[in-house]
Design an enzyme around this catalytic site. Sequence first.
Site, PDB file in Angstrom:
ATOM      1  N   ASP A 202       0.844  -1.191   0.000  1.00 52.18           N
ATOM      2  CA  ASP A 202       0.000   0.000   0.000  1.00 52.18           C
ATOM      3  C   ASP A 202       0.889   1.255   0.000  1.00 52.18           C
ATOM      4  O   ASP A 202       1.887   1.314   0.735  1.00 52.18           O
ATOM      5  CB  ASP A 202      -0.907   0.000   1.229  1.00 52.18           C
ATOM      6  CG  ASP A 202      -1.880   1.176   1.229  1.00 52.18           C
ATOM      7  OD1 ASP A 202      -2.919   1.055   0.580  1.00 52.18           O
ATOM      8  OD2 ASP A 202      -1.569   2.196   1.886  1.00 52.18           O
ATOM      9  N   ILE A 203       0.540   2.251  -0.821  1.00 55.30           N
ATOM     10  CA  ILE A 203       1.319   3.488  -0.870  1.00 55.30           C
ATOM     11  C   ILE A 203       0.978   4.335   0.359  1.00 55.30           C
ATOM     12  O   ILE A 203      -0.197   4.599   0.644  1.00 55.30           O
ATOM     13  CB  ILE A 203       1.013   4.276  -2.162  1.00 55.30           C
ATOM     14  CG1 ILE A 203       1.329   3.417  -3.395  1.00 55.30           C
ATOM     15  CG2 ILE A 203       1.818   5.576  -2.201  1.00 55.30           C
ATOM     16  CD1 ILE A 203       0.934   4.061  -4.712  1.00 55.30           C
ATOM     17  N   GLU A 246      -4.677   2.401  -4.316  1.00 56.30           N
ATOM     18  CA  GLU A 246      -3.219   2.458  -4.222  1.00 56.30           C
ATOM     19  C   GLU A 246      -2.639   1.164  -3.665  1.00 56.30           C
ATOM     20  O   GLU A 246      -1.501   1.119  -3.207  1.00 56.30           O
ATOM     21  CB  GLU A 246      -2.781   3.643  -3.351  1.00 56.30           C
ATOM     22  CG  GLU A 246      -3.159   3.546  -1.887  1.00 56.30           C
ATOM     23  CD  GLU A 246      -4.540   4.090  -1.572  1.00 56.30           C
ATOM     24  OE1 GLU A 246      -4.768   4.441  -0.411  1.00 56.30           O
ATOM     25  OE2 GLU A 246      -5.384   4.167  -2.483  1.00 56.30           O
TER      26      GLU A 246
END
Length: 348
Positions: A202-203, A246
Amino acid sequence: MAILVIDDEQDIRFLIEKFLNKAGFTDLYFASSPEKAFEILGIDEYEGNSQVESSKIELILLDIMMPGTDGIEVCERINNYPEISNIPIIMVTALTDPETLERAFNAGAMDYITKPIRRVELIARASSAIKLYRERQTRIKREIELEDALHRLEETNKKLEKIATIDELTKLPNRRLLDETLKNEWKRAKRNRSFLSVIMLDIDYFKNYNDTYGHLKGDECLQMISSKLKDLMFRPGDFVARYGGEEFIVILPETNLEDALIVAERLRKGVVELQIPHVDSKISDYVTVSLGVTTIKFGDKLKDILDEKDAREEELINKFVETADEALYEAKEKGRNKVESKYFTLRA
């Protein structure tokens, strides 16, 4: 379209021409010898070196009795060339004994006309042969067109299938292909009693990134990270997909937890090395990612448990992914830009 007449006797050629002209057949070719016929048909002098070109000839009227190469040998040779073997051949003969006729038909002749030639018989048999030839050619053309259309349809379907399984923005496999791949790898690992690992990625603070730089820059950020993740898949069987928003998932077949953690750390560093500016991140000047790793080992005991729960396979796979997500949550809780792991366990 034309008729080719092959006969060494000039009087016979003249009589056939007269009968055919009166019946409306005016496009005629004449050969007084097999060699001349082969030249008209485009057959090379030597067998196996055919220079046959597309011919407009729809019918061959062939005399059986000719000096040198007889009509049956000519018929056999013509039928050795696929490009012209479909042209109907009617033998013109005074020999009607069963043995001669059998040889002619075995050589590829479709019919015969007896000498002396009768106009009504000649026209009837020629017309019938040409009609059958044209019908066959039309059918072949339609079959070719159908095959071509089916081929184009298959290619289109392949392109559509690819589009349907690829995320348009990142060009990575989408959720649909991810689910299919994970299910197949799960079954393969269970069958081989091997390891299977998954990385959830996950960003960090991506909402802040979009708020600061705008959604277009956000899309560019996703594209850059997607390309980097793809480049860092070193084994042919390793698989990375966009999970949504994301988030990304990596599937690592036949990979234990220790090796999966090495891959996850490589991915984390790879994203940092992109040095994508992120002024609104709370942990770095650049875009970072958090990663959660989970692994399952399909040993004998676990395989037996799973075999009894085949009906729950989809539920078990979802729990497997959820375990990676739980590890990801731990990485975020511990400050982000980290890799955390959680072993997948299953009770009977």
